[in-house]
Each structure stands twice: as structure tokens, then as C-alpha cells.
Design a protein around this motif. Structure first.
Motif, PDB file in Angstrom:
ATOM      1  N   GLU A  13       8.042 -47.218  -8.513  1.00 29.60           N
ATOM      2  CA  GLU A  13       6.928 -48.031  -9.051  1.00 29.60           C
ATOM      3  C   GLU A  13       7.067 -49.480  -8.601  1.00 29.60           C
ATOM      4  OE1 GLU A  13       6.403 -48.129 -13.341  1.00 29.60           O
ATOM      5  OE2 GLU A  13       6.330 -45.917 -13.311  1.00 29.60           O
ATOM      6  N   GLU A  14       8.293 -49.991  -8.719  1.00 31.37           N
ATOM      7  CA  GLU A  14       8.519 -51.385  -8.325  1.00 31.37           C
ATOM      8  C   GLU A  14       8.276 -51.576  -6.829  1.00 31.37           C
ATOM      9  OE1 GLU A  14      12.170 -53.220  -9.607  1.00 31.37           O
ATOM     10  OE2 GLU A  14      12.000 -52.285 -11.576  1.00 31.37           O
TER      11      GLU A  14
ATOM     12  N   SER B 150      14.325 -42.964  -8.015  1.00 37.84           N
ATOM     13  CA  SER B 150      13.918 -42.934  -9.425  1.00 37.84           C
ATOM     14  C   SER B 150      12.472 -43.415  -9.547  1.00 37.84           C
ATOM     15  CB  SER B 150      14.832 -43.826 -10.263  1.00 37.84           C
ATOM     16  OG  SER B 150      14.464 -45.176 -10.115  1.00 37.84           O
ATOM     17  N   GLY B 151      11.780 -42.900 -10.551  1.00 40.46           N
ATOM     18  CA  GLY B 151      10.376 -43.255 -10.752  1.00 40.46           C
ATOM     19  C   GLY B 151      10.176 -44.745 -10.908  1.00 40.46           C
ATOM     20  N   ARG B 152      11.106 -45.369 -11.624  1.00 40.24           N
ATOM     21  CA  ARG B 152      10.953 -46.802 -11.895  1.00 40.24           C
ATOM     22  C   ARG B 152      11.114 -47.637 -10.616  1.00 40.24           C
ATOM     23  NH1 ARG B 152      14.449 -50.458 -15.403  1.00 40.24           N
ATOM     24  NH2 ARG B 152      13.255 -52.345 -15.101  1.00 40.24           N
ATOM     25  N   LEU B 153      12.095 -47.249  -9.804  1.00 39.38           N
ATOM     26  CA  LEU B 153      12.323 -47.974  -8.564  1.00 39.38           C
ATOM     27  C   LEU B 153      11.129 -47.795  -7.621  1.00 39.38           C
ATOM     28  CD1 LEU B 153      14.340 -49.731  -6.988  1.00 39.38           C
ATOM     29  CD2 LEU B 153      15.385 -47.636  -6.113  1.00 39.38           C
TER      30      LEU B 153
END
Ligand code: NI
Length: 139
Positions: A17-18, A12-15
Motif C-alpha cells: 500500500e505504501e 506485506s499488504g501494508r508495505l
């Protein structure tokens, strides 16, 4: 370099990014090296979980040497495990406190037992086992 494989990973994009933020903070130049290190670290963890694999670790201990019985107990324990404890460094941190770093080699379960015995000695202010690897099986 001929045994390098390229893989695609769905994430996922958020993961992602993190992950990127995390590895940038750790100084990684790219994701590949960070991923390889994560995999290696997990493989080392597995060696320790299995308990019967030959491995190495570092036990660090901080204690007050004014309490002679602590120093005596720690030395007694070390003399019981001369085959497993292969090296030690003693640093006099200040007038009262000592740091000992012991390099321990053997089966994971045995090393853990020795580390627990040392760190659990009454009066030890801080004791910690750092789990390293003998390197076999880690590419
Ligand atoms: Ni000392």
C-alpha cells in the motif's frame, strides 16, 4: 521485448500500500516501471560505491560572486581538473548570487573528490553532487 521476465514478489499488504501510494505520487502508471527504476537507481548507487567505475555526475554550486576569492578559487580548482570537468554552465541568479553546474566525468571516487573540493570551498552557500551514470551496465 523478448527478454522480459515476469517475477512474483511476496510483500506485506501494508508495505505494498505504501509503495503504491509513493509511486502514484510520483506519477507512475504501474508497479513494473517503478520497480525497474528502483533497481536501476540501486545499480547506479553500486557503481558509485565501487568508486573505480567510469561514471558521470553533476556538481551544482551556489555562491556570492561579490567575494572575489570564492570565484577565483572555484575557477582555479576547475582548471586543475580539465579532463574530468567536461562542461559548465554559469547562471547569474541575481545581483550577488551565482549558480554553476559542472558536468563531471571519470571514476566515481575521483568525481567525489572534486565535488568535495568545490563544495567545501569557503563561502560556497550550497554544493551538491548529483550521481548520474555513464549508462554502461544499466539496461
Ligand atoms: Ni554570476
Amino acid at each position: 521485448m523478448s527478454d522480459l521476465s515476469r517475477i512474483g514478489v511476496s510483500i506485506s499488504g501494508r508495505l505494498l500500500e505504501e509503495f503504491d501510494r509513493l509511486i502514484a505520487g510520483m506519477g507512475y502508471q504501474n508497479r513494473s516501471e517503478a520497480l525497474r527504476d528502483l533497481i536501476r537507481d540501486r545499480l547506479v548507487q553500486k557503481e558509485w560505491e565501487e568508486g573505480d567505475k567510469e561514471t558521470v555526475g553533476i556538481v551544482s554550486l551556489v555562491y556570492n560572486h561579490d567575494k572575489r576569492e570564492i570565484a577565483d578559487t572555484l575557477v582555479d580548482i576547475q582548471h586543475r581538473f580539465t579532463r574530468a570537468i567536461v562542461a559548465s554552465v554559469h547562471v547569474h541568479l541575481d545581483q550577488h548570487n551565482c549558480l554553476e553546474a559542472l558536468i563531471v566525468r571519470g571514476k566515481g571516487a575521483e568525481i567525489r573528490k572534486i565535488a568535495d573540493l568545490l563544495a567545501g570551498t569557503k563561502g560556497v552557500k550550497h554544493g551538491k553532487l548529483t550521481m548520474a551514470t555513464a549508462g554502461r551496465g544499466i539496461v
